[in-house]
Design a protein around this motif. Structure first.
Motif, PDB file in Angstrom:
ATOM      1  N   LEU B 158       0.846  -1.091   0.015  1.00  0.00           N
ATOM      2  CA  LEU B 158      -0.088   0.133  -0.154  1.00  0.00           C
ATOM      3  C   LEU B 158       0.827   1.129  -0.153  1.00  0.00           C
ATOM      4  N   GLU B 159       1.861   1.273   0.827  1.00  0.00           N
ATOM      5  CA  GLU B 159       2.784   2.265   0.904  1.00  0.00           C
ATOM      6  C   GLU B 159       3.389   2.473  -0.257  1.00  0.00           C
ATOM      7  N   ALA B 160       3.998   1.568  -1.016  1.00  0.00           N
ATOM      8  CA  ALA B 160       4.382   1.467  -2.375  1.00  0.00           C
ATOM      9  C   ALA B 160       3.698   1.998  -3.270  1.00  0.00           C
ATOM     10  N   ALA B 161       2.333   1.673  -3.456  1.00  0.00           N
ATOM     11  CA  ALA B 161       1.226   2.451  -4.380  1.00  0.00           C
ATOM     12  C   ALA B 161       1.359   3.853  -3.975  1.00  0.00           C
ATOM     13  N   MET B 162       1.205   4.340  -2.654  1.00  0.00           N
ATOM     14  CA  MET B 162       1.104   5.716  -2.448  1.00  0.00           C
ATOM     15  C   MET B 162       2.472   6.467  -2.854  1.00  0.00           C
ATOM     16  N   ASP B 163       3.543   5.798  -2.671  1.00  0.00           N
ATOM     17  CA  ASP B 163       4.827   6.294  -3.144  1.00  0.00           C
ATOM     18  C   ASP B 163       4.865   6.540  -4.535  1.00  0.00           C
ATOM     19  N   LEU B 164       4.181   5.564  -5.374  1.00  0.00           N
ATOM     20  CA  LEU B 164       4.209   5.818  -6.711  1.00  0.00           C
ATOM     21  C   LEU B 164       3.064   6.808  -7.189  1.00  0.00           C
ATOM     22  N   GLY B 165       2.515   7.567  -6.170  1.00  0.00           N
ATOM     23  CA  GLY B 165       1.766   8.721  -6.738  1.00  0.00           C
ATOM     24  C   GLY B 165       0.185   8.500  -6.593  1.00  0.00           C
ATOM     25  N   THR B 170      -7.323   5.884  -3.878  1.00  0.00           N
ATOM     26  CA  THR B 170      -6.889   4.996  -5.157  1.00  0.00           C
ATOM     27  C   THR B 170      -6.267   3.673  -4.785  1.00  0.00           C
ATOM     28  N   ALA B 171      -5.352   4.008  -3.725  1.00  0.00           N
ATOM     29  CA  ALA B 171      -4.399   2.918  -3.202  1.00  0.00           C
ATOM     30  C   ALA B 171      -5.293   1.862  -2.797  1.00  0.00           C
ATOM     31  N   ILE B 172      -6.334   2.173  -1.879  1.00  0.00           N
ATOM     32  CA  ILE B 172      -7.127   1.176  -1.311  1.00  0.00           C
ATOM     33  C   ILE B 172      -7.969   0.428  -2.410  1.00  0.00           C
ATOM     34  N   ARG B 173      -8.533   1.516  -3.389  1.00  0.00           N
ATOM     35  CA  ARG B 173      -9.489   0.818  -4.206  1.00  0.00           C
ATOM     36  C   ARG B 173      -8.810   0.009  -5.393  1.00  0.00           C
ATOM     37  N   LYS B 174      -7.392   0.625  -5.819  1.00  0.00           N
ATOM     38  CA  LYS B 174      -6.896  -0.296  -6.916  1.00  0.00           C
ATOM     39  C   LYS B 174      -5.897  -1.493  -6.203  1.00  0.00           C
ATOM     40  N   LEU B 179      -6.747  -7.159  -3.796  1.00  0.00           N
ATOM     41  CA  LEU B 179      -5.970  -8.169  -3.005  1.00  0.00           C
ATOM     42  C   LEU B 179      -6.649  -8.883  -2.118  1.00  0.00           C
ATOM     43  N   LEU B 180      -7.637  -8.212  -1.623  1.00  0.00           N
ATOM     44  CA  LEU B 180      -8.418  -8.668  -0.458  1.00  0.00           C
ATOM     45  C   LEU B 180      -9.638  -9.492  -1.102  1.00  0.00           C
ATOM     46  N   ALA B 181     -10.008  -9.205  -2.189  1.00  0.00           N
ATOM     47  CA  ALA B 181     -11.195  -9.898  -2.880  1.00  0.00           C
ATOM     48  C   ALA B 181     -11.637 -11.192  -2.469  1.00  0.00           C
ATOM     49  N   PRO B 182     -10.338 -12.180  -2.570  1.00  0.00           N
ATOM     50  CA  PRO B 182     -10.762 -13.686  -2.296  1.00  0.00           C
ATOM     51  C   PRO B 182     -11.390 -13.563  -0.826  1.00  0.00           C
ATOM     52  N   GLY B 183     -10.927 -12.937   0.025  1.00  0.00           N
ATOM     53  CA  GLY B 183     -11.205 -13.029   1.408  1.00  0.00           C
ATOM     54  C   GLY B 183     -12.474 -12.696   1.538  1.00  0.00           C
ATOM     55  N   ILE B 184     -12.971 -11.343   1.090  1.00  0.00           N
ATOM     56  CA  ILE B 184     -14.324 -10.619   1.166  1.00  0.00           C
ATOM     57  C   ILE B 184     -15.267 -11.376   0.464  1.00  0.00           C
ATOM     58  N   ILE B 185     -14.993 -12.194  -0.613  1.00  0.00           N
ATOM     59  CA  ILE B 185     -15.818 -13.056  -1.339  1.00  0.00           C
ATOM     60  C   ILE B 185     -16.026 -14.515  -0.592  1.00  0.00           C
ATOM     61  N   ALA B 186     -15.106 -15.008   0.020  1.00  0.00           N
ATOM     62  CA  ALA B 186     -15.159 -16.087   0.698  1.00  0.00           C
ATOM     63  C   ALA B 186     -16.119 -16.135   2.022  1.00  0.00           C
TER      64      ALA B 186
END
Ligand SMILES: Nc1ncnc2c1ncn2[C@@H]1O[C@H](COP(=O)(O)OP(=O)(O)OP(=O)(O)O)[C@@H](O)[C@H]1O
Ligand SMILES: [Mg+2]
Lengths: 293, 255, 382
Positions: B158-165, B170-174, B179-186
């Motif tokens: 997440l930090e890397a994503a924010m680091d990239l601007g 956006t970081a949470i959404r993208k 990445l958490l989708a499998p857990g949320i769907i399960a």
């Protein structure tokens, strides 16, 4: 300072939705049970105004102690049987190869994902006078032709074990999987036979699994309602049936609340026992290490 | 060298688990009503089932409530999991207790307390009250499954994503949500099966006309039409197997 | 001394993998005996057969002349110190040590006495009430040893007991282990893949390779008189030569012709005649290296050769040189006495004299080319 205030705000924002929902629809209603137990009941089925001890006193109705007693012994015996079956099974699943382990776990989980009513219904069909179990037992000369397998405490016990056994197997397996089986060899090496090694080394080391297995079976079993309703008959009634009868038959909500309150207390007992035992265990080693916060 | 007791126990327990389901499945093709003996193969219970309009109506309501309650529980449960993972304050301890307890409380107590609550507030029992009840007992399951996945999540991504601007939304959404989708769907699948499956709580908070599938099955069981239920059970069993299979797949394909 | 613990023709396979192949080993009462070999050679399996956790496919194990092969683990007077210690996490140090005595239903007072004695011996009296998770690696190790020793076994099996410790601690524990052995006088069967550990602590060593016994003997015998190329290369470092006897001198010495090298003079540690094939091992520290030609000695049994230095690795206590002679690259290890003062350093590219006494080489019974891979080589192998 400002940053930590901002952080606090964020925490509240993200916590609030689930917290509010559960506070309104779980916490308040649960407290409500204890409040309504002190309210008078109206003939038309509504809850009256004012306060009364009457409902609480009516719990001494000679019917109830017998049913509460039956609820408790069915639950205790059911829990014990579940543990007795789940311990060797959890042990076995933990020892087979990972591939088999996955298959076995699937096999344990699937029936527990199947519709609860249907599982109970299946037993009703099996135990039915014309059902297959009766036929087999008759053929083996184990029962009289007019023995009734259904509608008694035994049937309730059987279905309780059937329904809650997976809840016992899974935590015991999870604990057994973490168990270091070389400890078993160490015990044998030090002169213990296999049974001693099992009792003195294996069981104490899967204690966490045993405790959660016990709670996972004990609590829902205490609150059983639909199992005795379908296979129990009048001789297999438990507290849950009484609560439902007060709600749906007599429409006496204060009475049902008082019964629910009793059930809640009975459930609290094992949980408190476990909690205090855990507290004690946590504090002792800390004292001995010393210095560590 | 090894004891055989664990092996035999396992075999016996598995037979114990599956024998009733097997008998049910066989009986769904049996001409005989109570299945004591085999009277010949038939599809007729399935045909009766498909012509039973009440069952289809009940299924519709169950699906409606199941989907609505699951979506709500997924939203609330995921947020709860984030809060529990991110913060460790007194508030979160209370929050966690509140999430955890509904899962251990016997269903009859939850049904009873919600019924009292609705009656006390004068709320008419309906599909909405069932929806509320289902969300209440599903939140915890979603929250714990997502929490489990969050604990394995590497937050430096997440930090890397924010680091990239990327800004944090956006970081949470993208990054985080995919990445958490499998857990949320399960978690959602678990919630859905619990909702579709629930009888006791629903029984307490259902209003007249709000008959879900388990309620319909129950009344059919009382009235005694076991053979149609056999057929229905087989179909539900097959659906369960499919769902278990897919959720297992999801769990194995964790990132 | 009588043979005390005997493995007689023990073989064991896991599926199609032959892990032990006809291994016979004898251990004497009261000694420290080491099983040494590379990873996967079957050391642990042999130990587990001795403890009773595995059954051999064929062969037997004798303890004090009696066969113990059919006995289950808890009926053998043998205790094990496991590689990962296997301390019981739910018991305190005290209870761990008392485990065996409690199982044997010894009287309370006796248990109390003995546990205290052993706690004292391993200097853990102050930690008696701790759980294993609160101990350091070395402490766990000592508890594991005490827990096994308190049952007064006839043999103590130790499976790489020091492997999990760091280097310094390992050396200290090795000394402690030796002291404990002196105190209790119990036979130790010690498994390791560290040759230094084995050499320094053992009375006898057995070298295993790929499930077979290569050699058994005293540490010095094994080092000085390796029977196979594996032993020579696995213990320490060496140079291998293949040659044919072309001349025998005074029956004690032979002259060898070595293809791609010069002829060398060797001591006949085994009877040889002209035309015999010989595999020779010469340890690097037996070979001297110098800029100047050495003075002649009286008995002329010395091999003197010129070569060109190809690699030099300074190691502090000694320096390793690799010198090109014909097709051979000879490894030499030299200790310095006055390195910085007046020795003229030997450098890469120098032409030097090499010399060793004919008595310092050793003839091998068995040679396999793949064992050469065990030899240390300079990093810049060409
Ligand atoms: N239970 C088993 N099943 C199958 N193969 C095994 C089993 N135990 C050991 N092996 C195999 O037997 C061989 C010898 O194993 P062993 O543990 O005796 O080696 P080791 O000499 O102790 O090695 P290390 O120094 O690495 O501990 C190895 O190749 C190992 O993979
Ligand atoms: Mg080993």
């Amino acid at each position: 300072m400002k940053l930590s205030a901002r952080k606090k705000l964020n925490e509240w924002l993200i916590t609030l939705p689930s917290l509010t929902w559960l506070a309104i629809f779980f916490l308040i209603p649960t407290i409500g049970i204890f409040v309504i137990a002190f309210k008078p009941a109206n003939i038309d089925g509504s809850v009256g105004s004012g306060w009364t001890w009457h409902t609480i006193f009516s719990m001494s109705d000679p019917n109830y102690p017998a049913i509460i007693w039956r609820t408790i012994w069915l639950t205790c015996v059911g829990t014990a049987i579940c543990l007795l079956l789940a311990i060797p099974m959890g042990y076995y699943i933990a020892r087979v190869s990972p591939r088999w382990r996955n298959y076995l776990l699937m096999l344990v989980i699937v029936p527990f994902w199947t519709n609860f009513l249907i599982r109970i219904f299946a037993w009703k069909v099996l135990l039915h006078p014309e059902g297959i179990v009766k036929q087999i037992l008759l053929a083996l000369n184990l029962v009289e032709p007019n023995t009734i397998l259904l509608y008694n405490s035994g049937a309730v016990l059987l279905v309780i074990v059937y329904s809650y056994l997976p809840f016992a197997i899974l935590p015991i397996f999870a604990a057994a999987e973490k168990f270091d089986f070389s400890l078993f060899e160490a015990a044998l090496d030090l002169g213990a036979n296999r049974f001693q090694a099992f009792i003195k080394v294996f069981l104490p080391n899967i204690k966490v699994g045993l405790i959660s297995a016990t709670l996972m079976v004990f609590i829902p079993a205490l609150g059983s309602y639909i199992i005795p309703e379908i296979v129990g008959g009048p001789d297999g009634e438990m507290i849950g049936n009484k609560i439902a009868q007060r709600v749906f038959v007599d429409r006496n909500l204060p009475h049902a609340s008082a019964l629910s309150a009793i059930l809640t207390f009975v459930i609290m007992i094992p949980m408190l026992v476990v909690l205090t035992a855990q507290k004690r265990e946590e504090t002792i080693p800390q004292k001995k290490v010393g210095g560590r916060p | 060298m090894r004891s055989k007791i664990p092996f035999y126990t396992t075999i016996c327990v598995l037979i114990f688990f599956y024998l009733p389901l097997l008998v049910l499945a066989v009986n769904s093709f049996n001409e005989s009503m109570y299945g004591g003996s085999w009277k010949g193969f038939t599809w007729k219970w399935y045909i009766q089932l498909f012509h039973n309009q009440e069952i289809w109506n009940a299924l519709q309501k169950s699906l409606l409530i199941g989907i609505a309650a699951t979506l709500m529980a997924m939203i609330l449960g995921t947020m709860a999991a984030f809060a529990l993972h991110r913060y460790s304050s007194k508030l979160q301890f209370f929050h966690y207790t509140l999430i955890y307890t509904p899962m251990v409380v016997p269903e009859i107590l939850m049904g009873m307390s919600l019924l009292l609550f609705f009656v006390a507030l004068g709320i008419d029992l309906s599909l909405v009250t069932i929806f509320i009840a289902h969300v209440t007992f599903c939140i915890g399951y979603v929250a714990l499954v997502v929490l489990g996945q969050l604990q394995e999540f590497d937050f430096s991504i997440l930090e890397a994503a924010m680091d990239l601007g990327a800004d944090w939304w956006t970081a949470i959404r993208k990054v985080l949500l995919p990445l958490l989708a499998p857990g949320i769907i399960a978690g959602g699948l678990l919630a859905f099966t619990l909702s579709i499956d629930d009888f006791v709580v629903t029984f307490f908070v259902a209003g007249p006309g709000a008959t879900t599938l388990p309620l319909r099955i129950y009344s059919m069981m009382r009235k005694g039409a076991p053979t149609v239920i056999n057929a229905l059970s087989v179909i539900l069993l097959i659906i369960t197997f499919i769902i278990v299979f897919f959720s297992q797949r999801l769990r194995q394909s964790k990132p | 001394m009588a043979d005390f613990l005997e493995f007689v023709n023990v073989s064991k396979s896991f599926g199609s993998l032959k892990v032990l192949d006809n291994v016979s080993i004898t251990v004497q009462r009261g000694e420290i005996f080491s099983l040494l070999g590379p990873s996967g050679c079957g050391k642990t399996t042999l130990l587990r057969i001795c403890a009773g956790f595995e059954q051999p496919d064929s062969g037997k194990v004798l303890l004090n002349g009696k066969e113990i092969t059919p006995l289950p683990p808890h009926r053998r007077q043998v205790n094990t110190v496991f590689q990962s210690y296997a301390l019981f996490p739910h018991l305190t140090v005290w209870e761990n040590i008392a485990f065996g005595l409690r199982i044997a239903k010894k009287p309370k007072a006796e248990i109390q006495d003995k546990v205290e004695k052993y706690l004292d011996m391993i200097q853990m009296t102050d930690h008696a009430q701790k759980k294993p998770s609160q101990l350091s690696g070395g402490q766990k190790q000592r508890v594991a040893i005490a827990r096994a020793l308190i049952n007064a076994p006839q043999v103590l099996l130790l499976d790489e007991p020091l492997a999990a410790l760091d280097l310094k601690l390992r050396q200290r524990m090795l000394v402690e282990l030796d002291e404990i052995h002196d105190k209790v006088g119990i036979t130790f069967l010690f498994v390791t893949h560290d040759q230094n550990e084995a050499m320094s602590i053992s009375d006898h060593i057995a070298i295993l390779n790929a499930g077979r016994l290569e050699q058994m003997g005293k540490p010095a015998e094994i080092y000085e008189a390796p029977r196979t190329s594996f032993v020579a290369a696995f213990i320490g470092d060496t140079n291998f030569f293949d040659g044919v006897v072309i001349e025998t001198k005074e029956t004690e010495y032979s002259r060898l012709h070595i293809d791609g090298f010069v002829d060398v003079l060797v001591y006949n540690d085994k009877p040889k005649k002209v035309g015999d094939f010989v595999h020779l091992s010469v340890r690097p520290e037996k070979i001297s290296i110098a800029h100047d030609e050495p003075a002649k000695t009286e008995k002329n049994h010395r091999n003197l050769i010129r070569g060109k230095v190809e690699d030099v690795i300074y190691l502090g206590a000694n320096t390793k040189y690799w010198v090109r002679v014909g097709e051979y690259k000879i490894a030499i290890s030299k200790q310095h006495k006055r390195f910085l003062l007046d020795e003229k350093p030997i450098l890469w590219g120098d032409t030097v004299w090499l010399f060793w006494e004919a008595d310092d080489s050793y003839m091998l019974d068995r040679y396999r080319a793949e064992d050469e891979q065990l030899l240390s080589l300079p990093s810049s192998v060409d």
